[in-house]
Enzyme design. Structure first.
Site, mmCIF file in Angstrom:
data_model
loop_
_atom_site.group_PDB
_atom_site.id
_atom_site.type_symbol
_atom_site.label_atom_id
_atom_site.label_comp_id
_atom_site.label_asym_id
_atom_site.label_seq_id
_atom_site.Cartn_x
_atom_site.Cartn_y
_atom_site.Cartn_z
ATOM 1 N N GLU A 146 0.836 -1.208 0.000
ATOM 2 C CA GLU A 146 0.000 0.000 0.000
ATOM 3 C C GLU A 146 0.871 1.258 0.000
ATOM 4 O O GLU A 146 0.623 2.209 0.749
ATOM 5 C CB GLU A 146 -0.962 -0.010 1.192
ATOM 6 C CG GLU A 146 -1.982 -1.131 1.125
ATOM 7 C CD GLU A 146 -2.955 -1.135 2.298
ATOM 8 O OE1 GLU A 146 -2.535 -0.769 3.409
ATOM 9 O OE2 GLU A 146 -4.121 -1.488 2.095
ATOM 10 N N GLU A 176 -6.998 -7.574 -0.648
ATOM 11 C CA GLU A 176 -7.432 -7.497 0.747
ATOM 12 C C GLU A 176 -8.929 -7.211 0.767
ATOM 13 O O GLU A 176 -9.352 -6.053 0.783
ATOM 14 C CB GLU A 176 -6.682 -6.403 1.523
ATOM 15 C CG GLU A 176 -5.236 -6.702 1.828
ATOM 16 C CD GLU A 176 -4.609 -5.652 2.742
ATOM 17 O OE1 GLU A 176 -5.356 -4.815 3.292
ATOM 18 O OE2 GLU A 176 -3.380 -5.669 2.897
#
Length: 646
Positions: free
Chosen positions: A182, A260
């Site tokens: 991320e 995710e």
């Protein structure tokens, strides 16, 4: 038989094995928007499980339950700080045996999606980065700063060769590897750094392994990189079509991937227990699978932040993460299937075959107690054992990092050089308490000061009055714009407008003291209640009958650390919540000998100092957020004082 026939047969066998290995491949088919596994269309339905949050003897159980749920892959991080506690010192044994975990996954035919970082987030201490990086106070983490890259390169030159034989095309089960984590959510947006990582992975792992990135919908610009496959993450409340359309702006062709998909969420101390409804999670999963997407469910089994390994966030105030990482996941913290698991399993069965046979039933649970805890002694009484090397002296206070202390507690000590006859405010400027300070005057706890809270504490004293500050590191920031989360006193405390100087720092080895418990038995002493915290309490107990998992309940206790038979179970904070019980795997208990529980209570001891073991967890009972305990000189007891955050 001709003399050359044996060697000819050997060559044929080698060629056959090489051809079989060559046939193994996992690639992106951009023309048809799909993955190909050994040339056959494939999509993964995966779940996250962190080996570092689950005792090794339970890995096989959790992985089997995932496979029986219909998953064909497991995704997990590799926390750098868990494996390299000091520069150049590596640990891949026991709970850190990454290779053993890969082998356990292979035994139940689970492919692996590996996320080695170097930054992982994962709500883990400092996002997986080792805190010793901060011994260089000028380092710029997660950037192309040469000091950071040098440490990263050294780490990956140890880690990546270990996993190379386990790559899918080499006969192993690792089908893809994530680069960073991320990164688009981080302030730096340093493409030079990302290119360096990509080049390092290629140099050490070759060109055949699929490398990818993962970012939230608003992080794709800085998180994606040419040559790395772009994936996205989002949860059941998001619009699947809209989010995947954003992904298509950066990855126009190839399979859709949610790396995710959130089955639940994390908990912070002082906030409500997070949940996601089973129908919502199942419906979102079905929508993605209908689109042909590959999905990883984060988390499928959450586990536990044992010891001091929890991370923290900063959202207007400092928010440490609870010891439980249950995550409201399909498999509970104790490893039991939940209704959410069966809802997910039902969805998966519509798209691919589910293994035959039922899931294993919940593990046996047990309850017993209450146990009465006995006072072993005030923490200050054992300072010689907690810090056998003696204190470090400095005019101004030093941070944890400056004295090479990674976790736990440090005691700061100074003496007043002039009398303070009227109550005078004691404070630390610039939010300089990281993270929680237990302030004692001549050994008596006067109050607690906490990071991010506006607080007042008034002290008096004479010349020579001893001032002790026990500083607790409650977990370094694991997400956000700044991971340089130094611990301890970051500024010199003031008494009124007078800067306090001439400090002694005692880095405390609390875990070693608990394991070497004989000094406490030799020095055990009765102390008055008013001066009994911070203090150690303990009890010994047998366990009769069949051992089962259990949950430690600490009614009336306030905040501290707990050990079972020397194992650091983690933090408790019953006064703040929401977590009220701590998961105790049965493997930590002795069935045919005496067990020992040890508490380090930091703030307040109940009038009836007992603990219990329950057969069900309590994770959803938030009591207080802003509070402190000040010693009432008139009543001789602790009373709560409401505080407000910044």
């Amino acid at each position: 038989m001709p003399p050359d026939l044996p060697s000819l047969l050997l060559r044929l066998v080698v060629l056959l094995l090489l051809s079989q290995a060559e046939a193994r491949s996992f690639v992106v088919d951009r023309e048809h928007d799909r993955f190909l596994l050994d040339g056959v269309p494939f999509r993964y339905v995966s779940g996250s499980l962190h080996y570092f949050r689950v005792p090794p003897v339970l890995w096989a159980d959790r992985l089997l339950k995932m496979q029986l749920s219909g998953l064909n892959a497991v995704q997990f991080y590799v926390p750098w700080n868990y494996h390299e506690p000091e520069p150049g010192i590596y640990n891949f044994n026991g709970s850190r045996d990454l290779i053993a975990f890969l082998n356990e996954a292979a035994k139940v035919n689970l492919l692996v999606i590996l996320r080695p970082g170097p930054y992982i987030c994962a709500e883990w201490e400092m996002g997986g980065l080792p805190s010793w990086l901060l011994r260089n106070p000028n380092i710029h983490l997660r950037t192309s700063d040469p000091a950071f890259l040098e440490a990263v390169d050294s780490w990956f030159k140890v880690l990546l060769p270990k996993i190379y034989p386990f790559l899918y095309h080499n006969g192993g089960n690792i089908i893809s590897i994530q680069v960073e984590n991320e990164y688009g959510s981080y302030k730096a947006c340093d493409f030079k750094y990302m290119r360096h990582l990509a080049g390092l992975f290629r140099a050490l792992l070759g060109d055949k392994i699929l490398l990818f990135t993962t970012d939230g919908p608003h992080g794709l610009r800085c998180g994606s990189l040419q040559g790395l496959y772009t994936t996205i993450d989002f949860g059941p409340a998001d619009n699947v079509t809209r989010i995947f359309s954003l992904l298509r702006e950066y990855e126009p062709h190839g399979p859709l991937v949610n790396s995710e998909y959130y089955t639940g969420w994390l908990d912070y101390w002082g906030q409500n227990h997070s949940t996601r409804s089973s129908p919502a999670v199942a419906q979102g999963l079905e929508k993605m699978l209908k689109l042909g997407a590959s999905v990883n469910m984060y988390m499928f089994h959450g586990g536990t932040n044992f010891g001091y390994w929890n991370g923290a966030d900063e959202k207007g105030r400092f928010l440490p993460i609870t010891t439980s990482y249950d995550y409201d996941a399909p498999i509970s913290e104790a490893g039991d299937p939940t209704p959410k698991l069966f809802a997910i399993r039902n969805v998966i069965s519509k798209f691919q075959e589910i293994p035959l046979g039922p899931l294993p039933p919940p593990s046996p649970k047990m309850k017993f107690g209450p146990l009465t805890m006995s006072l072993d002694g005030n923490l200050l009484s054992f300072l010689d054992f907690l810090c056998p090397q003696g204190p470090i002296h400095s005019v101004l206070p030093l941070t944890f990092e400056a004295v090479k202390l990674d976790h736990g507690f440090m005691l700061y000590r100074t003496y007043l050089t002039s009398p303070v006859l009227e109550p005078t405010p004691f404070w630390v400027p610039n939010n300089g308490i990281h993270d929680r300070a237990y302030v004692m005057v001549d050994g008596v706890l006067k109050g607690v000061l906490e990071r991010s809270l506006k607080q007042e504490l008034y002290l008096t004293g004479t010349v020579g009055t001893r001032l002790d500050i026990l500083l607790e590191n409650m977990g370094r920031l694991s997400f956000g714009s700044n991971h340089s989360d130094f611990k301890g006193l970051l500024e010199a405390p003031l008494l009124g407008q007078t800067i306090l100087t001439e400090w002694m720092m005692f880095p405390l080895k609390v875990d070693k003291l608990v394991k070497w418990w004989f000094p406490l038995q030799l020095m055990k002493r009765a102390l008055p209640q008013a001066s009994s915290v911070p203090a150690f309490y303990s009890a010994k107990f047998p366990v009769f009958g069949l051992l089962g998992d259990t949950f430690l309940y600490l009614p009336g206790w306030t905040k501290g650390q707990v050990w079972i038979n020397g194992f650091n179970l983690g933090r408790y904070w019953t006064m703040r919540g929401p977590q009220q019980t701590l998961y105790v795997p049965r493997l930590l208990l002795f069935g045919r000998s005496i067990n020992k529980i040890t508490l380090l209570e930091l703030e307040n001891v109940p009038h009836n100092p007992q603990v219990q073991f329950l057969d069900k967890p309590i994770l959803n009972s938030t009591l207080h957020w802003g509070y402190n305990f000040l010693l009432s000189e008139t009543q001789g007891s602790f009373e709560p004082m409401e505080l407000s955050g910044h």
